[in-house]
Design a protein around this motif. Structure first.
Motif, PDB file in Angstrom:
ATOM      1  N   UNK A 113       0.803  -1.222   0.000  1.00  0.00           N
ATOM      2  CA  UNK A 113       0.000   0.000   0.000  1.00  0.00           C
ATOM      3  C   UNK A 113       0.837   1.274   0.000  1.00  0.00           C
ATOM      4  N   UNK A 114       1.723   1.431   0.980  1.00  0.00           N
ATOM      5  CA  UNK A 114       2.477   2.676   1.101  1.00  0.00           C
ATOM      6  C   UNK A 114       3.411   2.913  -0.090  1.00  0.00           C
ATOM      7  N   UNK A 115       4.147   1.894  -0.576  1.00  0.00           N
ATOM      8  CA  UNK A 115       4.954   2.141  -1.782  1.00  0.00           C
ATOM      9  C   UNK A 115       4.114   2.597  -2.968  1.00  0.00           C
ATOM     10  N   UNK A 116       2.899   2.053  -3.088  1.00  0.00           N
ATOM     11  CA  UNK A 116       2.027   2.469  -4.187  1.00  0.00           C
ATOM     12  C   UNK A 116       1.561   3.909  -4.019  1.00  0.00           C
ATOM     13  N   UNK A 117       1.201   4.279  -2.804  1.00  0.00           N
ATOM     14  CA  UNK A 117       0.770   5.654  -2.559  1.00  0.00           C
ATOM     15  C   UNK A 117       1.903   6.647  -2.821  1.00  0.00           C
ATOM     16  N   UNK A 118       3.102   6.279  -2.408  1.00  0.00           N
ATOM     17  CA  UNK A 118       4.254   7.143  -2.678  1.00  0.00           C
ATOM     18  C   UNK A 118       4.478   7.279  -4.173  1.00  0.00           C
ATOM     19  N   UNK A 119       4.372   6.167  -4.867  1.00  0.00           N
ATOM     20  CA  UNK A 119       4.547   6.194  -6.321  1.00  0.00           C
ATOM     21  C   UNK A 119       3.485   7.045  -6.995  1.00  0.00           C
ATOM     22  N   UNK A 120       2.265   6.971  -6.498  1.00  0.00           N
ATOM     23  CA  UNK A 120       1.150   7.654  -7.164  1.00  0.00           C
ATOM     24  C   UNK A 120       1.099   9.154  -6.866  1.00  0.00           C
ATOM     25  N   UNK A 121       1.427   9.554  -5.648  1.00  0.00           N
ATOM     26  CA  UNK A 121       1.085  10.926  -5.277  1.00  0.00           C
ATOM     27  C   UNK A 121       2.098  11.638  -4.396  1.00  0.00           C
ATOM     28  N   UNK A 122       3.284  11.111  -4.194  1.00  0.00           N
ATOM     29  CA  UNK A 122       4.233  11.757  -3.285  1.00  0.00           C
ATOM     30  C   UNK A 122       4.594  13.157  -3.781  1.00  0.00           C
ATOM     31  N   UNK A 123       5.064  13.256  -5.018  1.00  0.00           N
ATOM     32  CA  UNK A 123       5.458  14.558  -5.556  1.00  0.00           C
ATOM     33  C   UNK A 123       4.274  15.512  -5.637  1.00  0.00           C
ATOM     34  N   UNK A 124       3.104  14.973  -5.980  1.00  0.00           N
ATOM     35  CA  UNK A 124       1.918  15.820  -6.097  1.00  0.00           C
ATOM     36  C   UNK A 124       1.518  16.400  -4.743  1.00  0.00           C
ATOM     37  N   UNK A 125       1.607  15.571  -3.692  1.00  0.00           N
ATOM     38  CA  UNK A 125       1.267  16.059  -2.355  1.00  0.00           C
ATOM     39  C   UNK A 125       2.242  17.139  -1.912  1.00  0.00           C
ATOM     40  N   UNK A 126       3.528  16.948  -2.196  1.00  0.00           N
ATOM     41  CA  UNK A 126       4.525  17.954  -1.835  1.00  0.00           C
ATOM     42  C   UNK A 126       4.224  19.270  -2.544  1.00  0.00           C
ATOM     43  N   UNK A 127       3.901  19.203  -3.841  1.00  0.00           N
ATOM     44  CA  UNK A 127       3.593  20.406  -4.604  1.00  0.00           C
ATOM     45  C   UNK A 127       2.308  21.063  -4.128  1.00  0.00           C
ATOM     46  N   UNK A 128       1.275  20.235  -3.908  1.00  0.00           N
ATOM     47  CA  UNK A 128      -0.032  20.780  -3.535  1.00  0.00           C
ATOM     48  C   UNK A 128      -0.036  21.312  -2.112  1.00  0.00           C
ATOM     49  N   UNK A 169      -3.624  22.962  -3.934  1.00  0.00           N
ATOM     50  CA  UNK A 169      -4.490  22.232  -4.854  1.00  0.00           C
ATOM     51  C   UNK A 169      -4.727  20.824  -4.339  1.00  0.00           C
ATOM     52  N   UNK A 170      -5.548  20.083  -5.069  1.00  0.00           N
ATOM     53  CA  UNK A 170      -5.820  18.689  -4.720  1.00  0.00           C
ATOM     54  C   UNK A 170      -5.138  17.744  -5.679  1.00  0.00           C
ATOM     55  N   UNK A 171      -4.880  16.545  -5.218  1.00  0.00           N
ATOM     56  CA  UNK A 171      -4.266  15.529  -6.074  1.00  0.00           C
ATOM     57  C   UNK A 171      -5.334  14.961  -6.994  1.00  0.00           C
ATOM     58  N   UNK A 172      -5.140  14.996  -8.310  1.00  0.00           N
ATOM     59  CA  UNK A 172      -6.163  14.489  -9.235  1.00  0.00           C
ATOM     60  C   UNK A 172      -6.342  12.981  -9.126  1.00  0.00           C
TER      61      UNK A 172
END
Length: 231
Positions: free
Chosen positions: A130-145, A150-153
């Motif tokens: 779970x956590x590796x997948x979440x990091x892969x999917x949205x880590x950079x987006x969360x840092x930017x947002x 903004x919200x993660x699409x």
């Protein structure tokens, strides 16, 4: 005065047990180190789950070469995964005392996992992805947002959604099929008749299920859910 003198040792003893700031900082540093090491082991458990290595861990000690041959994975990665899991006390590490040691060559390590530990891991292995997948999917987006507000699409969560579907199927198979249905006893003998009475398409009057969650379930599992609901 006598009362004060009698209570004084207790107060000083309590103060003596209170950790100093230096000790608290050292303990906090140990906690951080433990979290860092645990996250590494957790990540490798996710890799072991996704690659399909875990089913080949047995109570009988085996070398990385043997496990690699059985699992179809490359020995190098099997060895690195097993070494990390041994550091995390997930698998047990032993040494081979075969003829290779007599020749002066370093023996290949052997890894094993107790049957009860293996059963516990089988029930939780998928969660370590779970956590590796979440990091892969949205880590950079969360840092930017976090900076832009903004919200993660939703488009970022494609692989994570697929994992959620896999998790749902596994939970239904383990809980519904292996535990709940056998507990029904004689009711389960009426399955053929009840299946004929079910509508061909899922109905909201039979079972309230959203289209997204229904789509995640395999047809066989969805039919079982409808069956239990109708009972």
């Amino acid at each position: 005065q006598a009362r004060f003198l009698a209570q004084a040792p207790r107060k000083s003893h309590a103060l003596a047990r209170r950790p100093s700031h230096g000790r608290m900082a050292a303990e906090f540093g140990d906690r951080l180190t433990g979290l860092l090491n645990a996250s590494a082991v957790s990540t490798v458990l996710g890799v072991a789950s996704r690659t399909g290595l875990l089913p080949f861990l047995t109570p009988e000690p085996s070398s990385p070469s043997q496990i690699a041959a059985r699992s179809g994975l490359h020995r190098r990665y099997v060895e690195e995964i097993l070494a990390t899991l041994a550091c995390g006390k997930i698998v047990e590490l032993t040494r081979d005392s075969s003829s290779s040691a007599e020749k002066g060559a370093a023996s290949e390590p052997l890894y094993s996992m107790a049957a009860d530990c293996k059963a516990a891991l089988d029930g939780m292995a998928l969660y370590f992805e779970e956590m590796p997948l979440l990091v892969r999917c949205a880590f950079d987006e969360v840092v930017t947002d976090a900076k832009e507000g903004k919200g993660v699409p939703y488009s970022c969560y494609g692989p994570f959604g697929a994992w959620m579907g896999k998790l749902a199927d596994e939970k239904h198979e383990s809980q519904l099929v292996e535990k709940f249905i056998p507990a029904l006893g004689e009711v389960w003998m009426q399955v053929p008749l009840l299946l004929k009475q079910l509508p061909k398409k899922p109905s909201g009057t039979v079972l309230q299920m959203s289209s997204s969650s229904s789509a995640m379930l395999q047809p066989s599992i969805r039919n079982r859910c409808l069956l239990i609901a109708s009972i």
